[in-house]
Design a protein around this motif. Structure first.
Motif, mmCIF file in Angstrom:
data_model
loop_
_atom_site.group_PDB
_atom_site.id
_atom_site.type_symbol
_atom_site.label_atom_id
_atom_site.label_comp_id
_atom_site.label_asym_id
_atom_site.label_seq_id
_atom_site.Cartn_x
_atom_site.Cartn_y
_atom_site.Cartn_z
ATOM 1 N N UNK A 28 -86.112 -18.152 -67.350
ATOM 2 C CA UNK A 28 -85.617 -19.520 -67.228
ATOM 3 C C UNK A 28 -85.959 -20.098 -65.857
ATOM 4 N N UNK A 29 -85.735 -19.335 -64.795
ATOM 5 C CA UNK A 29 -86.024 -19.817 -63.441
ATOM 6 C C UNK A 29 -87.509 -20.120 -63.289
ATOM 7 N N UNK A 30 -88.371 -19.269 -63.851
ATOM 8 C CA UNK A 30 -89.813 -19.504 -63.775
ATOM 9 C C UNK A 30 -90.189 -20.800 -64.492
ATOM 10 N N UNK A 31 -89.576 -21.046 -65.654
ATOM 11 C CA UNK A 31 -89.850 -22.282 -66.391
ATOM 12 C C UNK A 31 -89.364 -23.499 -65.609
ATOM 13 N N UNK A 32 -88.219 -23.376 -64.940
ATOM 14 C CA UNK A 32 -87.700 -24.498 -64.153
ATOM 15 C C UNK A 32 -88.573 -24.782 -62.937
ATOM 16 N N UNK A 132 -82.099 -33.672 -61.770
ATOM 17 C CA UNK A 132 -81.072 -32.865 -62.445
ATOM 18 C C UNK A 132 -81.759 -31.804 -63.297
ATOM 19 N N UNK A 133 -81.392 -30.558 -63.089
ATOM 20 C CA UNK A 133 -81.900 -29.443 -63.895
ATOM 21 C C UNK A 133 -80.702 -28.774 -64.550
ATOM 22 N N UNK A 134 -80.741 -28.656 -65.866
ATOM 23 C CA UNK A 134 -79.614 -28.051 -66.563
ATOM 24 C C UNK A 134 -80.020 -27.534 -67.930
ATOM 25 N N UNK A 135 -79.050 -26.951 -68.623
ATOM 26 C CA UNK A 135 -79.286 -26.438 -69.976
ATOM 27 C C UNK A 135 -79.338 -27.602 -70.965
ATOM 28 N N UNK A 136 -80.234 -27.490 -71.929
ATOM 29 C CA UNK A 136 -80.438 -28.541 -72.912
ATOM 30 C C UNK A 136 -79.770 -28.142 -74.234
ATOM 31 N N UNK A 178 -87.941 -40.243 -65.532
ATOM 32 C CA UNK A 178 -88.701 -39.153 -66.155
ATOM 33 C C UNK A 178 -87.738 -38.130 -66.739
ATOM 34 N N UNK A 179 -88.127 -37.544 -67.865
ATOM 35 C CA UNK A 179 -87.363 -36.451 -68.477
ATOM 36 C C UNK A 179 -88.348 -35.487 -69.120
ATOM 37 N N UNK A 180 -88.273 -34.224 -68.752
ATOM 38 C CA UNK A 180 -89.148 -33.196 -69.311
ATOM 39 C C UNK A 180 -88.309 -31.948 -69.584
ATOM 40 N N UNK A 181 -88.839 -31.074 -70.417
ATOM 41 C CA UNK A 181 -88.137 -29.827 -70.714
ATOM 42 C C UNK A 181 -89.135 -28.689 -70.804
ATOM 43 N N UNK A 214 -84.565 -25.659 -70.803
ATOM 44 C CA UNK A 214 -84.289 -26.280 -69.504
ATOM 45 C C UNK A 214 -84.670 -27.751 -69.564
ATOM 46 N N UNK A 215 -83.727 -28.601 -69.235
ATOM 47 C CA UNK A 215 -83.958 -30.041 -69.229
ATOM 48 C C UNK A 215 -83.967 -30.540 -67.793
#
Length: 258
Positions: A28-32, A132-136, A178-181, A214-215
């Motif tokens: 998850x951290x790598x993806x973020x 903002x980085x959080x769970x989607x 912007x919004x990406x996941x 990750x959103x």
């Protein structure tokens, strides 16, 4: 919206650190980090503040901002020298002093997520950016959370919907830009099981909405700032040469008579 209150972040620290150190947490951290590498290089300024839940995880490596501060909920050994300890809903930072504020899972584990967001907006300068980085919840991880017992990390997090987040940003006069996941694999602890579900990952990745675990949302503070008044303009007079009149013949005769 009513949130089921998770335990205090300070109480969750041992479990959070253990989960972030697990293979699934590291994935998850790598993806973020990859998501942040798409966004942070485009955000400029002098001061960046990261508000997170684990002081061992600075997420601003891709940022060009020179002065970067890491704020966490508890004192830990081996903390970054730029780290400070404070609560996310009471930031010890002057208002309108930060060019970039990065909330790394701060809303997911906050007592009052809206108050944490309000504090982030308060310290952000006009024209600054909030990341903002959080769970989607609109992801395989969100589905898994519904089926899982929510007494364990990270499933007891809030998992705030993107639409709800947009409403909060609008109320605080922040505009989403912007919004990406990212991370479309199911949240199985076994890496082998995650690899076997590659077809599911490709299927979810093609969904029209942001469906990664990750959103990341970027918003800009569009409130106009105060512009200092300039000193009154003073007119500058230019000294022009004065042309003296030449004496005439009539004037010359009058002077001779005298």
């Amino acid at each position: 919206m009513t949130f089921q209150q998770p335990p205090q972040v300070s109480e969750l620290m041992p479990a959070l650190k253990e989960w972030f150190d697990s293979p699934l947490g590291q994935e998850l951290i790598a993806a973020e980090h990859k998501l942040l590498e798409q966004v942070l290089p485009t955000l400029f300024g002098y001061h960046l503040l990261q508000v997170g839940v684990d002081n061992r995880l600075p997420m601003f490596a891709a940022s060009p901002v020179p002065h970067r501060i890491l704020l966490g909920p508890a004192l830990e050994l081996g903390m970054d020298k730029r780290a400070i300890v404070a609560r996310s809903n009471e930031l010890p930072v002057d208002g309108e002093s930060m060019d970039v504020v990065l909330l790394h899972h701060a809303l997911d584990f906050a007592e009052n997520p809206h108050q944490t967001l309000r504090e982030a907006a308060r310290v952000l300068r006009p024209g600054g950016h909030l990341v903002i980085v959080g769970f989607n919840p609109a992801s395989l991880w969100g589905v898994f959370r519904v089926l899982k017992r929510r007494r364990q990390v990270p499933w007891l997090a809030h998992f705030i919907r993107h639409g709800r987040l947009q409403d909060w940003l609008s109320l605080l006069e922040l505009t989403e830009v912007k919004a990406v996941s990212g991370l479309y694999a199911p949240p199985f602890e076994s890496a082998r099981r995650r690899d076997r579900c590659g077809w599911i990952r490709h299927l979810v990745q093609r969904a029209p909405a942001e469906s990664g675990a990750a959103l990341l949302v970027v918003a800009r503070k569009d409130v106009p700032g105060m512009t200092p008044l300039r000193s009154p303009w003073r007119r500058k007079l230019i000294n022009l040469p004065v042309i003296e009149p030449k004496p005439t013949a009539r004037g010359h005769l009058q002077r001779n008579k005298r």
